[in-house]
Design an enzyme around this catalytic site. Structure first.
Site, mmCIF file in Angstrom:
data_model
loop_
_atom_site.group_PDB
_atom_site.id
_atom_site.type_symbol
_atom_site.label_atom_id
_atom_site.label_comp_id
_atom_site.label_asym_id
_atom_site.label_seq_id
_atom_site.Cartn_x
_atom_site.Cartn_y
_atom_site.Cartn_z
ATOM 1 C CE LYS A 195 41.432 28.907 39.094
ATOM 2 N NZ LYS A 195 40.323 28.230 39.769
ATOM 3 C CB SER A 232 41.994 29.613 34.207
ATOM 4 O OG SER A 232 42.200 30.690 33.340
ATOM 5 C CE1 TYR A 286 42.121 32.519 38.902
ATOM 6 C CE2 TYR A 286 42.915 33.123 36.719
ATOM 7 C CZ TYR A 286 41.979 32.509 37.530
ATOM 8 O OH TYR A 286 40.911 31.863 36.962
HETATM 9 N N1 UFG Z 1 39.449 44.532 27.332
HETATM 10 C C1 UFG Z 1 39.296 45.843 26.914
HETATM 11 N N2 UFG Z 1 38.672 46.709 27.767
HETATM 12 C C2 UFG Z 1 38.216 46.340 28.998
HETATM 13 C C3 UFG Z 1 38.374 44.988 29.419
HETATM 14 C C4 UFG Z 1 39.012 44.118 28.557
HETATM 15 O O1 UFG Z 1 39.712 46.214 25.799
HETATM 16 O O2 UFG Z 1 37.673 47.187 29.725
HETATM 17 C C5 UFG Z 1 40.078 43.579 26.414
HETATM 18 C C6 UFG Z 1 41.348 42.932 26.959
HETATM 19 O O3 UFG Z 1 42.472 43.754 26.709
HETATM 20 C C7 UFG Z 1 41.358 41.612 26.187
HETATM 21 C C8 UFG Z 1 39.869 41.280 26.027
HETATM 22 O O4 UFG Z 1 39.181 42.503 26.209
HETATM 23 O O5 UFG Z 1 41.904 41.792 24.900
HETATM 24 C C9 UFG Z 1 39.359 40.270 27.063
HETATM 25 O O6 UFG Z 1 39.706 40.738 28.358
HETATM 26 P P1 UFG Z 1 39.051 40.087 29.688
HETATM 27 O O7 UFG Z 1 39.584 40.876 30.852
HETATM 28 O O8 UFG Z 1 37.591 39.994 29.542
HETATM 29 O O9 UFG Z 1 39.605 38.601 29.685
HETATM 30 P P2 UFG Z 1 41.109 38.042 29.682
HETATM 31 O O10 UFG Z 1 41.282 37.270 28.417
HETATM 32 O O11 UFG Z 1 42.098 39.080 29.976
HETATM 33 O O12 UFG Z 1 41.102 37.061 30.945
HETATM 34 C C10 UFG Z 1 40.070 36.115 31.136
HETATM 35 C C11 UFG Z 1 39.840 35.951 32.636
HETATM 36 C C12 UFG Z 1 41.017 35.291 33.264
HETATM 37 C C13 UFG Z 1 41.317 34.001 32.568
HETATM 38 C C14 UFG Z 1 41.511 34.228 31.083
HETATM 39 C C15 UFG Z 1 41.681 32.896 30.396
HETATM 40 O O13 UFG Z 1 39.626 37.214 33.240
HETATM 41 O O14 UFG Z 1 40.716 34.991 34.626
HETATM 42 O O15 UFG Z 1 40.370 34.903 30.544
HETATM 43 O O16 UFG Z 1 41.593 32.968 29.042
HETATM 44 F F1 UFG Z 1 42.424 33.465 33.081
#
Ligand code: UFG
Length: 370
Positions: free
Chosen positions: A158, A130, A154
Site C-alpha cells: 500500500k 489503509s 500488504y
Molecule cells: N480480533 C479478535 N478475534 C478475532 C478477530 C479479531 O479478538 O477473531 C481482534 C483483533 O485482535 C483486533 C480487533 O479484533 O484487536 C480487530 O481485528 P481485525 O482483524 O478485524 O482488524 P485489524 O485492525 O487487525 O486490521 C484491519 C484490516 C487490515 C487493515 C487494518 C487497518 O484487516 O487490512 O484494519 O486499520 F490494514
C-alpha cells in the site's frame, strides 16, 4: 441518467467496499462502471446492485493487470475518474505470499495508471490505501503526518502504491490523486442486500462475530486481554462501510472540482474495544456472543484510531454512523444472507425499492460484458 452522466471506473467494484461505493456514486449522479475478475467477489452482487439502484450495472469482467483491457474499458465508457479497489488484503497471507501481494497490488496500480496515461485524458484516481501503513503508532489519534512504518508485505504494498502516485504527481501536475487510508470498515447496506462475504474462516472481527451470532461458529476468540486499554482488549476505529463509500464520493468530487491531490484518513475518530464490539453486537442482535480469551495475535497493536480532521477539512466528509448502526447492519446482512451471495434470496423482492420502468436508458438489468 443521460449520456452526459460522468462515468467512474471502479476496479474491484464487485467487492465489499467497491459495491457500496457503486451505490453511493450512483446516488450522487455518477455512472459507476465495475471492472472485476471475481476472484474475491460473487457475480450475484450485480443483480443486487441493479435492485438497489434501479439502474443498469455496467460490469467488465477481467483483471486489472491486463493493461490493454483496462485501457479499452476506460475509453469505451469515457471515464472521468477511476477508483482503484482491486487488490489482495489479508495481512497474514501477505507474509506467506509476498510476491503475490506485490504483483497484485503494486503491478495492479501500475497497470491502471499506464492504461490511463497511455490512452485517455482521465488523470483523476482515488486509491484505496489503509491505516496499516502507519504500523505501530507512537500515540493515538493518528494523523496523516505520522511516520509510515509498514510491518507486513500488504502494508508495504500500500505504501509503495502511495509513493508511485506521489512520483507521478511530481512528474506531471495534471495528475490528481486521492489517497484514502481506511481504518476498520464494517457493516453493510441497511437493506441487507449487499455486505461483506468473506471466503473461508473470517480473519476480521466483525464477520467472525456475525458468524457466531448466526450459529456458524461456536465462539469468538478474543485475541489478547492484557493490552494497555480500558478493558484490556484491542481498540480499533470501526467505520460503517456506507460512510466509507460516501468518503469515496467526496474524494471523486473533490478531485474533479478542485483538482488538488490529497492523502486523508477515513475513520470515525472513535476507538472501540473488542469487548465493546461484542456488547454492541449483542444489543443489536439480541443474541449472546460466546467468547473466550486467547493469546494476542502476532502483529496486532493495542490501539488504533484516526484523527479525522483533515478529511473533514479537505473533503467536507465525516462519518455519521456509530457502532450500534454498524452492528445492526452487519447483523441484518448476515441474517438475510447466511451464506453470503450464495444464499438463495426468494425473499429479497420484499425489501426492494420498486423497480424503475420505462427508462430512457433501456432495461434495468445488470449488463455483464465478458
Ligand atoms: N480480533 C479478535 N478475534 C478475532 C478477530 C479479531 O479478538 O477473531 C481482534 C483483533 O485482535 C483486533 C480487533 O479484533 O484487536 C480487530 O481485528 P481485525 O482483524 O478485524 O482488524 P485489524 O485492525 O487487525 O486490521 C484491519 C484490516 C487490515 C487493515 C487494518 C487497518 O484487516 O487490512 O484494519 O486499520 F490494514
Amino acid at each position: 441518467m443521460t449520456e452526459n452522466t460522468p462515468s467512474v471506473l471502479l476496479t474491484g467494484g464487485a467487492g465489499y467496499i467497491g459495491s457500496h461505493t457503486f451505490v453511493a456514486l450512483a446516488e450522487a449522479g455518477y455512472q459507476p462502471v465495475i471492472l472485476d475478475d471475481f476472484s474475491n467477489s460473487h457475480p450475484a452482487v450485480l443483480e443486487r446492485l441493479a435492485q438497489l439502484t434501479g439502474r443498469r450495472v455496467p460490469c467488465e469482467k477481467g483483471n486489472v493487470l491486463d493493461t490493454a483491457f483496462v485501457a479499452e474499458v476506460l475509453q469505451r465508457h469515457r471515464c472521468v475518474a477511476a477508483v482503484h479497489f482491486a487488490g489482495v488484503k489479508a495481512v497474514g497471507e501477505s507474509v506467506q505470499q509476498p510476491l503475490m501481494y506485490y504483483r497484485n497490488n503494486v503491478s495492479g496500480l501500475l497497470s491502471l495508471l499506464e492504461a490511463m496515461a497511455g490512452t485517455t485524458a482521465c488523470r483523476s484516481v482515488v486509491f484505496s490505501s489503509s491505516a496499516t501503513v502507519y504500523g505501530n503508532p507512537a500515540s493515538v489519534p493518528i494523523d496523516e503526518g505520522f511516520p509510515c512504518a509498514p510491518e507486513s508485505p500488504y502494508a508495504q504494498s500500500k505504501l509503495m502504491c502511495e509513493n508511485i502516485l506521489a512520483s507521478l504527481r511530481a512528474s506531471d501536475p495534471s495528475w490528481r490523486t486521492g489517497v484514502l487510508r481506511y481504518f476498520n470498515p464494517v457493516g453493510a447496506h441497511p437493506t441487507g442486500l449487499i455486505g461483506e462475504d468473506p471466503s473461508g474462516i473470517p480473519n476480521n472481527l466483525m464477520p467472525f462475530v456475525t458468524q457466531v451470532a448466526v450459529g456458524k461458529r461456536a465462539r469468538l476468540q478474543v485475541f489478547g486481554s492484557d493490552y494497555p486499554t480500558p478493558d484490556g482488549t484491542g481498540v480499533r476505529d470501526y467505520l460503517h462501510v456506507s460512510d466509507l463509500a460516501d468518503g469515496h464520493v467526496a474524494a471523486v468530487q473533490a478531485l474533479l472540482a478542485k483538482g488538488e491531490s490529497f492523502t486523508v484518513n477515513l475513520g470515525t475518530g472513535q476507538g472501540t474495544s473488542v469487548l465493546g464490539v461484542v456488547r454492541a453486537f449483542e444489543r443489536a442482535s439480541g443474541r449472546p456472543i460466546p467468547f473466550e480469551f486467547a493469546p494476542r495475535r502476532a502483529g496486532d497493536v493495542a490501539q488504533y484510531f484516526a484523527d479525522v480532521s483533515l478529511a473533514r477539512g479537505v473533503l467536507g466528509w465525516r462519518a455519521t454512523r456509530g457502532i450500534e448502526e454498524m452492528c445492526r447492519d452487519s447483523w441484518h446482512w448476515q441474517q438475510r444472507n447466511p451464506d453470503g451471495y450464495r444464499t438463495q434470496t426468494s425473499d429479497t423482492a420484499m425489501h426492494m425499492p420498486a423497480p424503475v420502468r420505462n427508462s430512457p436508458n433501456g432495461p434495468m438489468r445488470p449488463v455483464v460484458s465478458a
